[in-house]
Write an enzyme that holds these catalytic residues in place. Structure first.
Site, PDB file in Angstrom:
ATOM      1  N   HIS A   1       0.834  -1.205   0.000  1.00  0.00           N
ATOM      2  CA  HIS A   1       0.000   0.000   0.000  1.00  0.00           C
ATOM      3  C   HIS A   1       0.871   1.258   0.000  1.00  0.00           C
ATOM      4  CE1 HIS A   1      -3.531   2.526   1.204  1.00  0.00           C
ATOM      5  NE2 HIS A   1      -2.565   3.255   1.752  1.00  0.00           N
ATOM      6  N   GLU A   2       1.779   1.345   0.946  1.00  0.00           N
ATOM      7  CA  GLU A   2       2.610   2.551   1.042  1.00  0.00           C
ATOM      8  C   GLU A   2       3.501   2.706  -0.183  1.00  0.00           C
ATOM      9  OE1 GLU A   2       1.994   4.823   3.064  1.00  0.00           O
ATOM     10  OE2 GLU A   2       0.611   3.653   4.297  1.00  0.00           O
TER      11      GLU A   2
ATOM     12  N   HIS B   1       3.364   6.808  -6.896  1.00  0.00           N
ATOM     13  CA  HIS B   1       2.666   8.027  -7.293  1.00  0.00           C
ATOM     14  C   HIS B   1       3.643   9.206  -7.309  1.00  0.00           C
ATOM     15  CE1 HIS B   1      -1.555  10.106  -6.907  1.00  0.00           C
ATOM     16  NE2 HIS B   1      -0.963  10.380  -8.044  1.00  0.00           N
TER      17      HIS B   1
ATOM     18  N   HIS C   1       1.807   4.656  -2.837  1.00  0.00           N
ATOM     19  CA  HIS C   1       2.011   6.102  -2.694  1.00  0.00           C
ATOM     20  C   HIS C   1       3.377   6.507  -3.255  1.00  0.00           C
ATOM     21  CE1 HIS C   1      -1.564   7.010  -0.421  1.00  0.00           C
ATOM     22  NE2 HIS C   1      -1.233   6.236   0.603  1.00  0.00           N
TER      23      HIS C   1
END
Length: 681
Positions: A467-468, A474, A471
């Site tokens: 999940h992290e 991104h 980011h």
């Protein structure tokens, strides 16, 4: 000024991609650096505001965007220290900066000369022949000035300054108290037998934590940020489970501890006053005006639809667990019996799964491998570069044509100086105008193993790692002109979308088979264990949905308060808000109770905690799109990167997503994923 006289915080780094030279910086450098940097930006803004030429995008909006580079550099260093590695001096600096930086931002936003130039451009925006990114930047700068109070009279502007400054101090204090009280609330266990159910590694970590905290004997169970503590799924002693649960839910609401309740009341009151000054009904309306959700009513409707279905599923789940336990189940016992229920349903025990998820293998052959297959990225660890703490590792990131595109920092282990949770931050923002490339960091709170032991990940930790890193992708794949539109600088209720999408690769067959090797034997994960893990991960418990929804509802309730409302009891308000939203009973408390809800009272998620479920609507749709298009393929990654990851806030993110999947998103896939599709209205 001679280079040797330059404050090391402000000195342009000679390291790759502008990585700060952390070793050259002391805590005593920060306040002088910020003071100098703010003065420099004010001088830059004065020049923009006093420019005798007619306002243009380049001499006003772009000039403002590119001002304050020293301040951005100082912020990139300091605020990436105070979260993962704070100390009393940094806490004090953070308190001072909270008000200084807020006052600084207000001075710029409320400058009447500057606002006149921006407003003039905004009114003529249709005639300016701007790119989409420039149009969005102009509109954002205009709205930011208005929302800061630039259009108000002098008396109301002064009120706005006072409110903003006080809120900055309060939210900083809130976060610091949570860290202090979470550390102070750790549960000391005297007898090792009471830790039955924990692994040998977890027991060793508890002993080490006790020793680090100054205890000559015993075992310390440190607390995680959410209400639900992961150890409760394993501890077999109900009395110990109850002690840990009580310590968790009572944080920051004890008279002799770091009580935050008075901070909560003052924060929500000031936010309501600010909203009214700006013409909004409440803080939720003020926040959601800048998000992808149309209004608070739409958010309330989504949460209500999901809550009704989740509570029905929760009733069925409780009946099943009670039958399994053959006795009454309390809040401290629920996740323990959920774990037993999961095991009873699995044809293959999942106890051995973590043995195939060693951190380094998952990173190198899982997280980085998936990024390579999808986006053509390659990661090379830079042992010659140093982070802000000895535990921080640094990788240089290369594109598929061999070009270095940025740095990725990984800070994975818990320590008392690190706030709880997991997050991603930018240290350096990508910008083609500034010729800067991204430097990003992922922060987790894994238990650090002994030197000769592996760090083995649970299913939840594995998901968090992916999940992290979503980011991080991104940020790393950003390709925009302006730094304020870079990477994750998107609406709050869209920012979780790319990270949630990246979770899908954690257990994808092509990824899992690449990294899942037994940490001792090197044997690949058995097919039946891999399939059982995927089946378990795809089975969402009603408990998990309810605790999240309760927190989202609670956040929204606090921020629908108006300036005329008078609230004096945090717990009473919390109970009434949950009850009115359909959460009956206290068996499943919110993921965060108000007193330690750092996302909304110390972080940037106020009236925005709904964003996780709002983004999950897009995520569920996109997961189906990936699978339909063939899964882990370079062509799919390229299309997703071009539509979303590279664009930041330079385009309308929802429009870009609709172009990717070919239609507007629908809630159906989310309901199916959460096990609510069959009972949804």
């Amino acid at each position: 000024m001679n280079r040797c006289e330059v404050n090391p915080v402000l000195a342009e780094s000679t390291l790759p991609h502008g990585l700060p030279d952390f070793a050259s910086i002391t805590d005593g450098d920060f306040l002088p650096a910020f003071t100098e940097a703010m003065a420099t930006q004010i001088a830059e803004v004065e020049s923009i505001a006093d420019d005798p030429r007619p306002a243009t995008f380049h001499n006003t909006v772009e000039a403002l965007e590119l001002s304050g580079r020293d301040l951005a550099r100082a912020s990139g260093v300091f605020f990436n220290l105070v979260g993962p590695d704070t100390n009393p001096v940094r806490n004090e600096i953070s308190q001072k900066l909270s008000t200084l930086l807020t006052d600084h931002a207000n001075t710029i936003a409320m400058d009447g000369r500057l606002f006149t130039r921006i407003a003039d451009l905004y009114e003529r925006r249709d005639d300016l022949a701007l790119t989409e990114a420039q149009e969005r930047l102009l509109a954002k700068r205009y709205r930011e000035s208005v929302r800061a109070g630039a259009g108000l009279g002098s008396d109301d502007q002064e009120q706005m300054r006072q409110i903003s400054s006080r809120l900055a101090w309060l939210t900083t204090t809130f976060s610091q108290r949570i860290l202090d009280d979470t550390n102070a609330s750790a549960v000391l266990i005297d007898n090792e037998a009471e830790l039955d159910g924990l692994s040998d590694g977890e027991i060793r970590a508890a002993r080490r934590a006790a020793a680090d905290a100054g205890h000559d004997a015993g075992y310390l169970i440190t607390l995680e940020l959410p209400t639900s503590q992961s150890v409760l799924t394993s501890l077999t002693d109900p009395a110990v489970r109850q002690r840990v649960f009580d310590a968790s839910v009572r944080r920051c609401s004890r008279a002799n501890g770091d009580d935050t309740r008075e901070l909560v009341l003052e924060i929500v009151g000031l936010r309501a006053r600010r909203a009214r000054l700006l013409g909004y009904t409440d803080h939720a309306e003020y926040v959601i005006a800048e998000e992808t959700a149309p209004d608070p009513a739409s958010v309330t409707a989504l949460l209500g639809e999901l809550t009704e279905s989740a509570m029905r599923a929760g009733g069925r789940e409780l009946t099943r667990l009670t039958q399994l336990a053959d006795h009454h189940i309390g809040p401290a016992d629920l996740t323990f019996w959920l774990e037993r229920d999961r095991r009873s349903k699995s044809a293959v025990p999942l106890d051995d799964f973590a043995n195939y998820c060693e951190l380094n293998m998952v990173l190198d052959r899982g997280v980085f491998h998936a990024a390579g297959e999808l986006y053509g990225l390659r990661f090379t660890e830079r042992l010659d570069l140093a982070g802000y703490h000895p535990d921080v590792r640094i990788w240089e990131v290369f594109s598929d044509n061999g070009r270095s595109i940025g740095l990725f920092l990984g800070d994975y282990y818990a320590r008392p100086s690190k706030r709880g949770g997991a997050w991603m931050n930018n240290i350096v923002d990508q910008s083609t105008v500034l010729s800067t490339q991204p430097v990003v960091v992922n922060v987790l709170n894994l238990t650090k193993p002994d030197d000769d032991k592996p760090c083995l990940l649970t299913m939840d930790q594995l998901t968090t790692l992916f999940h992290e890193f979503g980011h991080a992708l991104h940020g790393l794949l950003s390709a925009v002109d302006y730094p304020s539109q870079s990477g994750t600088s998107v609406p709050r209720d869209f920012v979780e979308f790319p990270s949630q999408v990246n979770e899908m690769w954690a257990l994808h067959p092509d990824v899992l088979s690449h990294y899942a090797r037994h940490h001792e034997t090197g044997d690949p994960i058995p097919t039946e264990l891999a399939e059982a893990a995927r089946e378990s991960a795809n089975t969402e418990t009603a408990h998990g949905t309810i605790e999240y929804l309760a927190a989202a509802v609670l956040d929204l309730a606090w921020h629908r308060i108006t300036a005329d409302d008078s609230i004096d009891d945090v717990e009473a308000f919390e109970r009434a808000a949950l009850r009115s939203a359909g959460f009956v009973g206290d068996l499943i408390p919110p993921r965060y109770r108000s007193a330690y809800f750092n996302h909304i009272f110390g972080g940037g998620y106020s009236a925005g905690y709904y964003s996780y479920i709002w983004s999950e609507v897009l995520d569920a749709e996109t997961e189906q799109w990936f699978l339909t298009e063939g899964g882990l393929q370079r062509s799919n990654g390229q299309r997703f990167a071009e539509a979303t990851l590279s664009r930041g806030d330079s385009v309308d993110p929802l429009v870009a997503h609709e172009k990717l999947i070919g239609r507007r998103p629908e809630i159906g896939p989310l309901l199916v994923r959460r096990g609510l599709g069959a009972v949804a209205g």
